[in-house]
Write a protein that holds these residues in place. Sequence first.
Motif, short mmCIF file in Angstrom:
data_model
loop_
_atom_site.label_atom_id
_atom_site.label_comp_id
_atom_site.label_asym_id
_atom_site.label_seq_id
_atom_site.Cartn_x
_atom_site.Cartn_y
_atom_site.Cartn_z
N VAL A 111 0.84 -1.20 0.00
CA VAL A 111 0.00 0.00 0.00
C VAL A 111 0.87 1.25 0.00
O VAL A 111 0.58 2.24 -0.68
N ILE A 112 1.99 1.20 0.76
CA ILE A 112 2.88 2.37 0.79
C ILE A 112 3.52 2.57 -0.58
O ILE A 112 3.55 3.68 -1.12
N ALA A 113 4.04 1.49 -1.18
CA ALA A 113 4.79 1.63 -2.42
C ALA A 113 3.89 2.03 -3.59
O ALA A 113 4.35 2.68 -4.52
N HIS A 114 2.63 1.63 -3.54
CA HIS A 114 1.71 2.00 -4.61
C HIS A 114 0.84 3.18 -4.21
O HIS A 114 -0.26 3.32 -4.73
N GLY A 115 1.32 3.99 -3.30
CA GLY A 115 0.50 5.08 -2.79
C GLY A 115 0.08 6.07 -3.85
O GLY A 115 -0.95 6.71 -3.72
N HIS A 116 0.90 6.23 -4.90
CA HIS A 116 0.53 7.19 -5.94
C HIS A 116 -0.26 6.57 -7.07
O HIS A 116 -0.58 7.25 -8.03
N LEU A 117 -0.55 5.28 -6.97
CA LEU A 117 -1.29 4.62 -8.05
C LEU A 117 -2.66 4.12 -7.62
O LEU A 117 -3.61 4.23 -8.37
N THR A 118 -2.74 3.52 -6.44
CA THR A 118 -3.98 2.92 -5.99
C THR A 118 -4.44 3.63 -4.72
O THR A 118 -3.68 4.42 -4.14
N PRO A 119 -5.65 3.37 -4.26
CA PRO A 119 -6.07 3.96 -2.99
C PRO A 119 -5.10 3.59 -1.87
O PRO A 119 -4.66 2.44 -1.77
N GLY A 120 -4.79 4.55 -1.07
CA GLY A 120 -3.83 4.30 0.01
C GLY A 120 -2.72 5.33 -0.04
O GLY A 120 -2.81 6.33 -0.73
N GLY A 121 -1.67 5.05 0.68
CA GLY A 121 -0.57 5.99 0.75
C GLY A 121 0.24 5.74 1.99
O GLY A 121 0.14 4.68 2.60
N GLY A 122 1.07 6.68 2.32
CA GLY A 122 1.98 6.49 3.44
C GLY A 122 1.27 6.29 4.76
O GLY A 122 1.61 5.40 5.54
N ASP A 151 -0.20 7.47 -21.99
CA ASP A 151 -1.59 7.04 -22.11
C ASP A 151 -2.46 7.58 -20.98
O ASP A 151 -3.46 6.97 -20.63
N GLY A 152 -2.07 8.69 -20.40
CA GLY A 152 -2.91 9.29 -19.38
C GLY A 152 -2.96 8.55 -18.08
O GLY A 152 -3.80 8.82 -17.24
N ALA A 153 -2.06 7.58 -17.87
CA ALA A 153 -2.05 6.87 -16.60
C ALA A 153 -0.60 6.72 -16.14
O ALA A 153 0.29 6.45 -16.95
N ALA A 154 -0.39 6.89 -14.85
CA ALA A 154 0.96 6.79 -14.31
C ALA A 154 1.33 5.33 -14.09
O ALA A 154 0.49 4.44 -14.17
N ASN A 155 2.59 5.11 -13.79
CA ASN A 155 3.05 3.76 -13.52
C ASN A 155 3.89 3.79 -12.25
O ASN A 155 4.00 4.82 -11.59
N ILE A 156 4.52 2.66 -11.94
CA ILE A 156 5.23 2.59 -10.66
C ILE A 156 6.45 3.50 -10.68
O ILE A 156 6.90 3.97 -9.63
N ASN A 157 7.01 3.80 -11.84
CA ASN A 157 8.22 4.61 -11.86
C ASN A 157 7.94 6.07 -12.19
O ASN A 157 8.84 6.80 -12.59
N THR A 158 6.71 6.52 -12.08
CA THR A 158 6.43 7.94 -12.26
C THR A 158 6.09 8.53 -10.90
O THR A 158 6.12 7.85 -9.88
N GLY A 159 5.77 9.80 -10.91
CA GLY A 159 5.30 10.41 -9.67
C GLY A 159 6.27 11.36 -9.02
O GLY A 159 5.91 12.06 -8.08
N GLY A 160 7.54 11.41 -9.47
CA GLY A 160 8.46 12.38 -8.89
C GLY A 160 8.74 12.11 -7.44
O GLY A 160 9.10 11.00 -7.05
N THR A 161 8.54 13.11 -6.61
CA THR A 161 8.85 12.96 -5.19
C THR A 161 7.74 12.27 -4.41
O THR A 161 7.91 11.98 -3.23
N LEU A 162 6.59 12.03 -5.04
CA LEU A 162 5.47 11.47 -4.27
C LEU A 162 5.78 10.11 -3.66
O LEU A 162 5.51 9.89 -2.47
N PRO A 163 6.35 9.14 -4.41
CA PRO A 163 6.66 7.85 -3.77
C PRO A 163 7.69 7.99 -2.66
O PRO A 163 7.56 7.32 -1.61
N LEU A 164 8.66 8.87 -2.86
CA LEU A 164 9.68 9.04 -1.80
C LEU A 164 9.05 9.61 -0.54
O LEU A 164 9.34 9.17 0.58
#
Lengths: 154, 90, 115
Positions: free
Chosen positions: A26-37, A112-125
């Motif tokens: 949930v933490i690692a996919h915080g910028h893709l799926t419901p959830g977050g840090g 394609d208008g959707a992010a992936n695991i390696n996008t998001g900039g500083t958000l995953p960090l």
Amino acid sequence: MKGMSTIVKTIANIGFPIITIYGLYVIAHGHLTPGGGFQGGAIVASGLALLAVAHGTSWVESKVKEHDLSMLESLGALGFIGLAFLGLLMGGAFFSNFLVDTSMLFGAIPVDGAANINTGGTLPLMNFAVGLKVIAGLFAIVLVMAIATNKEED
Amino acid sequence: MNQRNILAAAFLTIVAVFLMFSALFMHPFGEPTSQAMDQYIIDNTVGETGANNGVTSVVFDYRGFDTLGEATVLFTAVASVVMLFRRLKK
Amino acid sequence: MIANIPYLTVAGLIIIGLYTLLFKKNLIKMVIGITILQSGVNLFLITLGYRMGSVAPIFTGNADNPVMSYPVPQALTLTSIVIGVAVLALMLSLVIHIYRHHGSLHVSKLGGDDQ
């Protein structure tokens, strides 16, 4: 507090890795799926609290000190604020997302208008930093309360 | 003691009537009033922050200051709880 | 008017919390009342950001521009929930200290002088 029965200990030992993996997911996919840090950190802290309930606080106390938890929490907070100040240095504004649209880690451009695991900039960090902070903070609260209230019963 | 209960009941009744009436006469459910800021965030989340989750992009990017204050509150609460129980352990 | 049921639920939660705060004498019950009041406020914030027929503000890449509920109230509710957890932990530890010091959780037995 003494630990509970063998059945409870076994179930807790089986369930703890699954809960931890799910919380880290949930933490690692915080910028893709419901959830977050915060949410993932709460899940991992719940798993740790399950261990503390099943095995007793003295067992947990022999494994991890509350001092280390405070240090982990401060590390998470420092990482969060440090990322914010890095945005001030490199992006020109406090909390600016300086990693997006670069070729660095997490800096890929969404296609394609959707992010992936390696996008998001500083958000995953920032999710990782806040997740570390929430894990350590909530478990420190639970552990300190359990230890202090058990000392009185003995 | 009895006087206090009467006062509390009167206060609770006034607040309850006020809340019920304002709940009945609010704008209809499902039609928020302000649109511009949230619509901008919905339109630009993927392009500007590279995140699918609009809530995460608001929490950590568009409104990072709120999260900074929240982290400060959490840190202070954890430090207070640890401090409150540390004195008792000796 | 029947569509205002979420607002009525919010009002009900806040009234239950206020009732608990005003009429209960046990400190743990008062803490529970504060938490119920907090739930009402969180539900109100979430309700304000909902658009009729909308989905959660998370892009999946294969839907063609669905109607999305507003993300800012949800993010602020997340902030509010985390602050609520922190305040709850602090309140409960203060209650534990009060119980150790006075041996009771009844509010009128805490003063010592005037009761």
